[in-house]
Write an enzyme that holds these catalytic residues in place. Structure first.
Site, short mmCIF file in Angstrom:
data_model
loop_
_atom_site.label_atom_id
_atom_site.label_comp_id
_atom_site.label_asym_id
_atom_site.label_seq_id
_atom_site.Cartn_x
_atom_site.Cartn_y
_atom_site.Cartn_z
N TYR A 51 -3.44 15.52 64.69
CA TYR A 51 -3.27 15.62 66.17
C TYR A 51 -2.51 16.76 66.51
CZ TYR A 51 -5.91 12.47 68.96
OH TYR A 51 -6.81 11.55 69.80
N GLU A 53 -1.92 18.21 70.17
CA GLU A 53 -2.01 18.74 71.54
C GLU A 53 -0.97 19.89 71.67
OE1 GLU A 53 -2.08 15.33 70.55
OE2 GLU A 53 -2.85 14.07 72.11
N ASP A 197 -20.20 35.43 80.67
CA ASP A 197 -20.37 34.16 79.51
C ASP A 197 -21.36 34.76 78.46
OD1 ASP A 197 -21.59 32.03 78.43
OD2 ASP A 197 -21.75 30.70 79.94
N THR A 223 -19.72 30.52 72.91
CA THR A 223 -19.73 29.80 71.86
C THR A 223 -19.89 30.54 70.44
OG1 THR A 223 -22.40 29.65 71.97
CG2 THR A 223 -21.21 27.88 73.17
N LYS A 226 -23.57 30.42 67.92
CA LYS A 226 -24.89 30.99 68.04
C LYS A 226 -25.27 32.19 67.13
CE LYS A 226 -25.86 28.64 72.61
NZ LYS A 226 -24.48 28.22 73.08
N ARG A 232 -19.86 24.82 65.52
CA ARG A 232 -20.13 24.43 66.86
C ARG A 232 -18.68 24.19 67.64
NH1 ARG A 232 -24.59 23.10 68.80
NH2 ARG A 232 -25.45 23.46 66.96
N1 DSN Z 1 -28.00 24.70 74.46
C1 DSN Z 1 -27.86 26.07 74.56
C2 DSN Z 1 -28.90 26.83 74.48
O1 DSN Z 1 -29.69 26.70 73.72
O2 DSN Z 1 -29.11 27.99 75.05
C3 DSN Z 1 -27.03 26.32 75.72
O3 DSN Z 1 -26.01 25.42 76.37
#
Ligand code: DSN
Length: 412
Positions: A51, A53, A197, A223, A226, A232
């Site tokens: 933990y 925080e 974004d 993110t 990707k 993730r």
């Molecule tokens: N789930 C993501 C995507 O497939 O683009 C977006 O949050």
């Protein structure tokens, strides 16, 4: 040991099945990738027990000497990767990263511009069913009807009319390069903050295949799982002046304990993305997407915007078969071992659960080493299934051919 000595075969067998599914099928979901064993080692480590925080050197619990170093490395690496002043590596997801930025820089009810969901925007860009659309006054911009590109004239007109506090750029289903420079100009003209974004394209940016929004935007969210090919999770990089507010918004504003095992995985991924080989990978993702789009176009599918400049394409199934829905196409392709997702096309007459289109991405197949010739094969395999989604014998034959293709490019 107090732990069970027998493995939990309910779960281990399912994990084995998932390994088999990932190894033997074509993974064409644009937002997925195959992360490296080094990233998975970090995510599966004892760091999950801790933990922490707070932030490095300012934690609420003891024992954070090691994770402080890990989180500092992650922050330093991601700032170097994108040329940013400051980073917060704690968001559990891209949605939390966006929400953290809104919480940091907006007041409830503030006006924000975002790309509409049905033109490729994300739920967190003001969808009425998302907290973003419920707490803030989002106004949607869209694509031009003529060439299905971002309508910067409309964006400017809406900005002048609504004087937003923030403009959000970025998309989940848009196949073209998003140039941050003209959006910065519009933000400056109306005094708006600029959030980019980059969830989908962070890896393309890191690899030098797409323009870097960091010099233009106040804040960039993304993110890590990707195109960036990490674990993730989410991440925020920003100008120094916004860093304290963003840190406060993520913790204690939005989240509790950070996932330090995932943060370690992010640190590993940031280092991997800084290598010259990752630049080659990012360029090959784009080359593969272009090759797949061309091959699908030659087989009668209409590409939204006429093609792609990134890792994904949207196909409008209606030119191929007016009756074929995205939902039925996705299911038939899944049966053939080809995994992708149904997606609305701009101004789709069908609902988001049915849709007239498919979204297809090349990050995963590029990681496993496929190149342009395999993209032509994938287009042909897809066409064989979609020519008659009721032909179960042909779908079974394609499943065999998919398995044979994947066996030449082993993943795990
Ligand atoms: N789930 C993501 C995507 O497939 O683009 C977006 O949050």
């Amino acid at each position: 040991m107090p732990w069970p000595t027998q493995p939990d075969t309910d779960i281990t067998e399912l994990i084995d099945r998932e390994v088999e599914r990932q190894n033997t099928g074509l993974q064409l979901i644009a937002s997925e990738n195959f992360t490296s064993p080094a990233v998975m080692d970090a995510v599966g480590s004892v760091l999950t027990n801790k933990y922490s925080e707070g932030y490095p050197s300012k934690r609420y619990y003891g024992g954070n000497q090691v994770v402080d170093e890990i989180e500092d490395i992650a922050r330093r690496r991601v700032c170097e990767l994108f040329g940013a002043d400051a980073a917060n590596v704690q968001p559990h997801s891209g949605a939390n990263a966006n929400l953290g930025v809104y919480l940091a820089l907006l007041d409830a009810g503030d006006t924000v511009l975002g790309l509409s969901l049905d033109h490729g925007g994300h739920l967190t860009h003001g969808s009425p069913v998302n907290i973003s659309g419920r707490f803030y006054d989002f106004v949607s911009y869209g694509l031009t009807p003529s060439d299905e590109r971002l309508d910067l004239d409309q964006l400017r007109d809406l900005a002048l009319e609504h004087r937003p506090k923030m403009i959000v750029a970025g998309a989940t289903a848009y196949p073209r390069i998003i140039d941050p420079a003209p959006i910065r100009e519009i933000c400056d003209e109306v005094g708006a903050l600029f959030l980019f974004d980059a969830a989908h394209i962070a890896g393309l940016i890191a690899g030098g295949a797409h323009p870097n929004p960091v010099p233009y935007a106040d804040v960039v969210t993304f993110t890590t799982h990707k195109t960036l090919r990490g674990p993730r999770g989410g991440c925020i990089v920003s100008r120094a002046e916004h860093a304290a507010a963003i840190d406060k918004a993520i913790f204690p504003g939005l989240q509790g304990g950070p996932l330090e095992h995932v943060i370690a995985g992010k640190a590993v991924a940031f280092a991997e993305a800084a290598t010259p080989e990752f630049g080659d990978y990012a360029r090959q993702i784009v080359a593969n997407a272009a090759a797949l789009a061309d091959a699908l176009g030659e087989r009668g599918f209409r590409l939204v915007s006429g093609g792609t400049e990134n890792h994904l394409m949207l196909i409008d199934l209606r030119t191929f078969d007016e009756e074929l829905t995205g939902k039925d196409a996705q299911n038939a392709l899944d049966d053939a071992g080809i995994t992708l997702n149904k997606n609305t096309v701009p101004d789709d007459p069908r609902s988001p659960f049915v849709t007239s289109g498919l979204r297809i991405g090349t990050p995963s197949v590029t990681t496993q080493g496929m190149k342009e010739p395999e993209m032509v094969q994938i287009a042909e395999l897809m066409t064989r299934v979609l020519a008659d989604t009721g032909d179960t014998a042909e779908i079974a034959a394609v499943r065999d051919d998919v398995r044979a293709l994947c066996s030449k490019f082993p993943v795990y």
